[in-house]
Motif scaffolding. Structure first.
Motif, mmCIF file in Angstrom:
data_model
loop_
_atom_site.group_PDB
_atom_site.id
_atom_site.type_symbol
_atom_site.label_atom_id
_atom_site.label_comp_id
_atom_site.label_asym_id
_atom_site.label_seq_id
_atom_site.Cartn_x
_atom_site.Cartn_y
_atom_site.Cartn_z
ATOM 1 N N GLY A 298 -9.823 11.923 2.073
ATOM 2 C CA GLY A 298 -9.982 10.964 0.563
ATOM 3 C C GLY A 298 -10.825 9.801 -0.042
ATOM 4 O O GLY A 298 -11.503 9.609 1.396
ATOM 5 N N GLY A 299 -10.946 9.245 -0.714
ATOM 6 C CA GLY A 299 -12.136 8.290 -0.917
ATOM 7 C C GLY A 299 -11.819 6.754 -0.789
ATOM 8 O O GLY A 299 -11.706 5.944 -0.987
ATOM 9 N N MET A 300 -9.880 6.474 -0.475
ATOM 10 C CA MET A 300 -9.711 5.293 -0.306
ATOM 11 C C MET A 300 -10.725 4.966 0.661
ATOM 12 O O MET A 300 -11.030 5.111 1.495
ATOM 13 C CB MET A 300 -7.883 5.287 0.666
ATOM 14 N N ALA A 301 -10.568 3.734 0.542
ATOM 15 C CA ALA A 301 -11.591 2.373 1.012
ATOM 16 C C ALA A 301 -11.003 2.087 1.924
ATOM 17 O O ALA A 301 -10.368 1.440 2.020
ATOM 18 C CB ALA A 301 -11.717 1.564 -0.063
ATOM 19 N N ARG B 70 -10.694 -3.962 4.152
ATOM 20 C CA ARG B 70 -11.076 -5.709 3.410
ATOM 21 C C ARG B 70 -10.218 -6.874 4.096
ATOM 22 O O ARG B 70 -9.314 -6.895 4.336
ATOM 23 C CB ARG B 70 -10.315 -5.188 1.776
ATOM 24 N N PRO C 188 -4.714 -4.292 -0.269
ATOM 25 C CA PRO C 188 -5.459 -2.922 -1.062
ATOM 26 C C PRO C 188 -4.748 -3.005 -2.564
ATOM 27 O O PRO C 188 -4.668 -2.617 -3.425
ATOM 28 C CB PRO C 188 -5.425 -1.677 -0.296
ATOM 29 N N PHE D 272 -4.054 -6.328 -3.930
ATOM 30 C CA PHE D 272 -4.006 -6.764 -4.819
ATOM 31 C C PHE D 272 -4.038 -6.780 -5.938
ATOM 32 O O PHE D 272 -3.966 -5.768 -6.321
ATOM 33 C CB PHE D 272 -5.438 -7.336 -4.120
ATOM 34 N N LYS E 207 -4.918 -9.376 -14.888
ATOM 35 C CA LYS E 207 -3.443 -8.652 -15.030
ATOM 36 C C LYS E 207 -2.400 -9.305 -15.068
ATOM 37 O O LYS E 207 -1.687 -9.239 -16.082
ATOM 38 C CB LYS E 207 -3.520 -7.999 -13.700
ATOM 39 N N HIS F 252 -7.391 0.466 -14.340
ATOM 40 C CA HIS F 252 -6.349 -0.734 -13.949
ATOM 41 C C HIS F 252 -6.601 -1.791 -13.688
ATOM 42 O O HIS F 252 -6.089 -2.051 -14.740
ATOM 43 C CB HIS F 252 -5.734 0.318 -12.380
ATOM 44 N N GLN F 253 -7.445 -1.840 -13.395
ATOM 45 C CA GLN F 253 -7.687 -3.844 -13.312
ATOM 46 C C GLN F 253 -9.206 -4.268 -13.664
ATOM 47 O O GLN F 253 -9.538 -5.088 -12.942
ATOM 48 C CB GLN F 253 -7.027 -4.913 -12.112
ATOM 49 N N ILE G 173 -15.631 5.885 -3.123
ATOM 50 C CA ILE G 173 -16.140 6.419 -1.830
ATOM 51 C C ILE G 173 -15.730 7.627 -2.737
ATOM 52 O O ILE G 173 -14.663 8.163 -3.521
ATOM 53 C CB ILE G 173 -15.147 6.620 -0.815
ATOM 54 N N SER H 98 -15.430 11.459 -2.841
ATOM 55 C CA SER H 98 -15.039 12.473 -1.798
ATOM 56 C C SER H 98 -14.002 13.466 -2.755
ATOM 57 O O SER H 98 -14.380 14.186 -3.591
ATOM 58 C CB SER H 98 -13.993 11.588 -0.645
ATOM 59 N N THR I 121 -12.784 7.097 -5.992
ATOM 60 C CA THR I 121 -12.051 6.642 -5.749
ATOM 61 C C THR I 121 -12.369 4.982 -6.283
ATOM 62 O O THR I 121 -13.131 4.835 -5.049
ATOM 63 C CB THR I 121 -11.055 6.353 -4.095
ATOM 64 N N PRO J 292 -12.584 1.200 -5.359
ATOM 65 C CA PRO J 292 -12.748 0.677 -4.311
ATOM 66 C C PRO J 292 -11.489 -0.635 -4.303
ATOM 67 O O PRO J 292 -10.889 -1.060 -3.248
ATOM 68 C CB PRO J 292 -13.653 -0.338 -4.877
ATOM 69 N N TRP J 293 -11.024 -0.777 -5.319
ATOM 70 C CA TRP J 293 -9.922 -2.166 -5.553
ATOM 71 C C TRP J 293 -8.288 -1.958 -5.243
ATOM 72 O O TRP J 293 -7.830 -1.707 -4.882
ATOM 73 C CB TRP J 293 -10.351 -2.764 -6.555
ATOM 74 N N HIS J 294 -7.489 -0.462 -6.002
ATOM 75 C CA HIS J 294 -6.635 -0.064 -5.713
ATOM 76 C C HIS J 294 -6.148 1.260 -4.984
ATOM 77 O O HIS J 294 -5.479 1.588 -5.248
ATOM 78 C CB HIS J 294 -6.144 -0.399 -7.062
ATOM 79 N N GLY J 295 -7.765 2.366 -5.615
ATOM 80 C CA GLY J 295 -7.307 2.721 -4.939
ATOM 81 C C GLY J 295 -7.183 4.608 -5.846
ATOM 82 O O GLY J 295 -6.510 5.798 -5.756
#
Lengths: 360, 121
Positions: free
Chosen positions: A63-66, A69, A325, A327, A332, B48-49, B57, B59, B82, B84-87
């Motif tokens: 999947g696309g989880m970055a 960092r 990840p 953060f 917020k 979300h934020q 990405i 996918s 997805t 890139p900050w928190h998925g």
């Protein structure tokens, strides 16, 4: 700085202090600061054996989880904090979050000494809003106290980091008194900070759980629970009345539960904890709590209501946990329905008081 | 009442399959995606934020429901972005947030006319 619309339609500028940012501390980078023979050992390994940032047996989900960092230089950190509107960042490590997992006393103490020297030499030299914490190796509290005495008044050193992952015994143990005495003497606060690991010591005995969701959800707050309960029951806040203590990376919504639960136990079991002059919540209310990972109920007011039970307006400090990840963006926390004064305190002023940033 | 306006954002071929072109239209950042030759557009701001969602990405994802007999199954291949900050994951073709059944991003209309990619905002 972040600028908001004030209560009278005026413009309000807030100083944003981030009480938890992380830098990449690959062992090879600070190995030159390490005493022999451990320097030689570090030069020869990739990473520190048995010193992981999480269980490596988990599947990598597609999947696309970055990608990960990481922050490698002060210039990079300064730029990224600027982009988030953050004025001051309090630096914590990555690898050394698990310092408390190392079984070998001399090795752990040498690593803490090397990290502290490297941090001061490479990250804290300028007046650019980057501040740091001395790593205390719980395996050798006497040596940790010496580190505090040696570096406690260095420029931009603002606290002592107490790693919680797998720590044994917990931070209420009398063995840690030298750390607290040294920190109190110099007016340096201490910060409890955990990390997700699987380890026999409660609450890291998480092998029952096969997801990071479960392990991460439980490890951070329960580790803080264990250490607060330990510190309260051994009278740390009474024996070191001027020691300031904060809990990081556990969120804040559990604080009322822990206060009331301990107060209830105290009614029956006070005789076991005769150090305490008042109910446990009296002392917990003196602790400080970092926001991240800030709870996100649908109705944000519910979180503000909970904060009232522990004077959160004066004891909660913003933390982003950048660049991890999970953060939190400052917005917020700024979006919570607090008064401008409350926002000013939580986003910065409480941290100024806790870390003595006014005169540093 | 606001009018829907058409904006030419590029030519067919400018956006490679499985990628996203970020454009700024009327002060709004929008990501235009090419998913197997069809174009879709989503706001570049996560619910979300407020993370830069469209920089994520592209996918697929993992699902498990009664239809899969509660077994893990790879799904929506090439259709999920997805953040890139928190998925947080979104289906690009619908704007549907995979984590919250009741949250859906505004999906802007994208047309192709004479080789031009046109975004309707």
């Amino acid at each position: 700085m972040i600028t908001l619309r004030g209560e009278h339609n005026d413009t309000v500028t807030l100083r944003i202090i981030d009480t938890d940012v992380h830098i990449q501390d690959d062992p090879q980078i600070w190995a030159p600061y390490c005493d022999m023979p451990w320097r030689k050992a570090l030069e020869q390994v990739e990473g520190i054996p048995g010193f992981s940032l999480g269980p490596h047996l988990d599947p990598t989900f597609p999947g696309g989880m970055a990608l990960r960092r990481d922050v490698h230089t002060p210039a990079q950190l300064r730029k990224e904090l600027d982009e988030l509107g953050i004025d001051t960042g309090i630096i914590f490590p990555n690898y050394l979050l698990a310092l408390s997992m190392l079984p070998h006393r001399e090795f752990a103490a040498a690593i803490a000494r090397a990290y502290n020297a490297w941090l001061i030499d490479n990250w804290l030299g300028e007046e650019n809003g980057l501040k740091g914490c001395l790593a205390a190796a719980p395996q050798d509290p006497i040596d940790a106290a010496r580190q505090i005495e040696r570096y406690g008044q260095e420029k931009n050193v603002v606290a002592v980091f107490l790693p919680c992952a797998g720590v044994h015994p917990y931070y209420g143990d009398r063995a840690y008194d030298p750390i607290y005495a040294a920190a109190q003497d110099l007016g340096l606060p201490v910060v409890l900070h955990s990390v997700s690991v699987v380890h026999p010591v409660f609450p890291f005995n998480l092998h029952e759980f096969d997801t990071n969701l479960a392990r991460h959800a439980l490890s951070h707050p329960l580790s803080i629970f264990a250490n607060i309960v330990s510190m309260i029951t051994s009278g740390v806040p009474v024996r070191f009345p001027n020691l300031k203590i904060a809990c990081s990376e556990a969120g804040i919504s559990w604080v009322p539960f822990l206060m009331w639960r301990l107060d209830k136990e105290y009614l029956q079991h006070r005789i076991e904890v005769p150090y305490l002059q008042d109910k446990p919540s009296t002392y917990i209310k003196q602790f400080y709590f970092c926001t991240q990972p800030i709870e996100e109920p649908n109705d944000a007011k519910q979180l503000v209501d909970l904060m009232r039970f522990f004077d959160g307006e004066n004891h909660v400090m913003f933390a982003s946990d950048w660049p991890h990840p999970d953060f939190d963006h400052p917005n917020k926390v700024l979006q919570l329905p607090l008064s401008i004064e409350g926002k000013r305190k939580i986003m910065g002023e409480n941290a100024v008081r806790f870390f003595n940033l006014g005169h540093r | 009442m606001s009018m829907v306006r058409q904006h030419v954002v590029g030519k067919v071929g400018d956006i490679a399959e499985g990628t996203c072109l970020l454009v700024s239209v009327d002060g709004r950042e929008i990501g235009v995606f090419n998913i197997r030759g069809k174009y879709y557009a989503l706001p570049n701001i996560c619910i979300h934020q407020s993370g830069p969602l469209c920089r994520g990405i592209v996918s697929g994802t993992v699902i498990a429901n009664a239809g899969t007999h509660w077994e893990f199954q790879w799904a929506f291949d090439g259709e999920v972005v997805t953040c890139p900050w928190h998925g947080l994951e979104f289906n690009i073709t619908t704007g549907q947030c995979l984590a919250f059944s009741h949250r859906r991003l505004r999906a802007y209309q994208v047309l192709v006319e004479s080789d031009r990619i046109i975004l309707a905002v």
